[in-house]
Design a protein around this motif. Sequence first.
Motif, mmCIF file in Angstrom:
data_model
loop_
_atom_site.group_PDB
_atom_site.id
_atom_site.type_symbol
_atom_site.label_atom_id
_atom_site.label_comp_id
_atom_site.label_asym_id
_atom_site.label_seq_id
_atom_site.Cartn_x
_atom_site.Cartn_y
_atom_site.Cartn_z
ATOM 1 N N MET A 173 0.816 -1.220 0.000
ATOM 2 C CA MET A 173 0.000 0.000 0.000
ATOM 3 C C MET A 173 0.850 1.271 0.000
ATOM 4 O O MET A 173 0.332 2.358 -0.270
ATOM 5 C CB MET A 173 -0.932 0.001 1.221
ATOM 6 C CG MET A 173 -2.039 -1.048 1.132
ATOM 7 S SD MET A 173 -3.115 -1.042 2.604
ATOM 8 C CE MET A 173 -4.077 0.455 2.323
ATOM 9 N N VAL A 174 2.130 1.142 0.323
ATOM 10 C CA VAL A 174 3.000 2.333 0.392
ATOM 11 C C VAL A 174 3.061 2.995 -0.992
ATOM 12 O O VAL A 174 3.256 2.336 -2.016
ATOM 13 C CB VAL A 174 4.410 1.960 0.889
ATOM 14 C CG1 VAL A 174 5.331 3.180 0.830
ATOM 15 C CG2 VAL A 174 4.351 1.421 2.319
ATOM 16 N N GLY A 175 2.858 4.322 -0.994
ATOM 17 C CA GLY A 175 2.879 5.076 -2.249
ATOM 18 C C GLY A 175 1.512 5.227 -2.881
ATOM 19 O O GLY A 175 1.332 6.022 -3.809
ATOM 20 N N LYS A 176 0.528 4.488 -2.390
ATOM 21 C CA LYS A 176 -0.809 4.544 -2.986
ATOM 22 C C LYS A 176 -1.651 5.655 -2.356
ATOM 23 O O LYS A 176 -1.424 6.068 -1.227
ATOM 24 C CB LYS A 176 -1.525 3.201 -2.819
ATOM 25 C CG LYS A 176 -0.897 2.105 -3.675
ATOM 26 C CD LYS A 176 -1.726 0.842 -3.682
ATOM 27 C CE LYS A 176 -1.098 -0.165 -4.665
ATOM 28 N NZ LYS A 176 -1.673 -1.488 -4.508
ATOM 29 N N THR A 177 -2.647 6.091 -3.129
ATOM 30 C CA THR A 177 -3.618 7.062 -2.632
ATOM 31 C C THR A 177 -4.894 6.312 -2.281
ATOM 32 O O THR A 177 -5.382 5.508 -3.086
ATOM 33 C CB THR A 177 -3.896 8.129 -3.704
ATOM 34 O OG1 THR A 177 -2.670 8.820 -3.974
ATOM 35 C CG2 THR A 177 -4.929 9.129 -3.237
ATOM 36 N N VAL A 178 -5.415 6.565 -1.075
ATOM 37 C CA VAL A 178 -6.610 5.848 -0.622
ATOM 38 C C VAL A 178 -7.652 6.841 -0.099
ATOM 39 O O VAL A 178 -7.325 7.965 0.272
ATOM 40 C CB VAL A 178 -6.278 4.841 0.510
ATOM 41 C CG1 VAL A 178 -5.357 3.739 0.019
ATOM 42 C CG2 VAL A 178 -5.686 5.538 1.737
#
Length: 440
Positions: A368-373
């Motif tokens: 999930m690191v670097g992702k936009t949620v």
Amino acid sequence: MPNSKKLHLVSLGCTKNLVDSEVMLGRLKEYEITDDNTQADVIIVNTCGFIDAAKEESINTVLNLHEERKENSILVMSGCLSERYKEELQKDMPEIDIFTGVGDYEKIDELISSKQSTFTPEVYLATETSGRVITGSNYHAYIKIAEGCNQACSFCAIPSFKGKLHSRSLSSIVKEVEMLVKDGFSDFSFISQDSSSYGRDMELKDGLIDLIHAVEEVEGVKSARILYLYPSTTTFTLIDAIANSQVFQTYYDMPIQHIDDAVLKSMKRGFGEEKTIALLEYMKSKPNAFLRTSVIAGHPGESQESFEKLCNFMKAFKFDRFNTFHYSNEETTTAYTMEQIPQEVIDERAELLGKIAEESTLNSLQNMVGKTVTLVIDGESDEHEYLLSARPLIWAVDIDGEILINDTSDLPVEYGKRYEAKITELVGNQLLATLLKVVD
């Protein structure tokens, strides 16, 4: 009338129990809720009776509260444990003033005023008229869609005290969601023992798909998820309906319990390895899918070879989350009379699976690191001062963890509001994120 009487309620076990506890709170609105059990006039423990560890926790909780309670207070034991062992508990636990099971949550006020114990034979199922008080959140609520279960898993005692599947009508569910939306709730988790069987007792072919479409039509529902799918009642069409929904998260919570054919057969799961893997792979193929499951260590018939097969599968498949249960030998189940695996072997196997689960979770977090949620801020973090605790909408409440916000980008912070955030790093097993913007 002033709030002079105080109520202390403890809800143990699953979220299905929590809904029933919230119904009791709705019937006892004249009481002031207190966290201080020593000051309470009425103490209710809504118990869990699923496995040994849960039974022990329920009994210990009740006895500890009895030790500390004030004179002339009323101690009530409700729920699954008191239903399952009603004769024994009433005989062995004189500390309890009122016993009640899983059928009388809406009558709790009457039971307290009359100091009567009662066990209605029908299992209670909350509806839109139950008047429950939602706890723990200003934006999220659980919706119970059915009670009981038609499955015959060899390790599970639930059907023996919860009975056969009994689904709520679709209109009742929709009305409850509409009422809660009016009260400001926008995020919902739909729960039952076997959610993928919803509606089968009402002759609905694809009841859960009907439910998904009906909830999508309710204005004001911003997100939802379904918990507890069962392999043999989960179809590829259902997996598609969840993935294609603009409201329901692509969240698949399907307890598989094992992957070896011989063990699945002894568990009476009615579904083998090949079909289970086909379902899981199909779920995994959906964009941004989140997969959660649970497995049992040490079920009768689990050879060393079948256990290693399970371990290898769990390592390779990389679930986002999975829970491991130590097999618990329960009366009234068909596994009770099977040849049992020694407890120390069960414990060793559960520990090994627990380590695989930790690795699996870390792998999911790292991805999930670097992702936009899209996430919701729940409040200040308990563990870290100056940090905010948040939950991505794809994660289930309480069970999938939290993300810590260490940079708000000077945006106004409102609990229960949705934000877009970028996940910046993983520190140990904790994700950190920066808020980007408010989502309407």
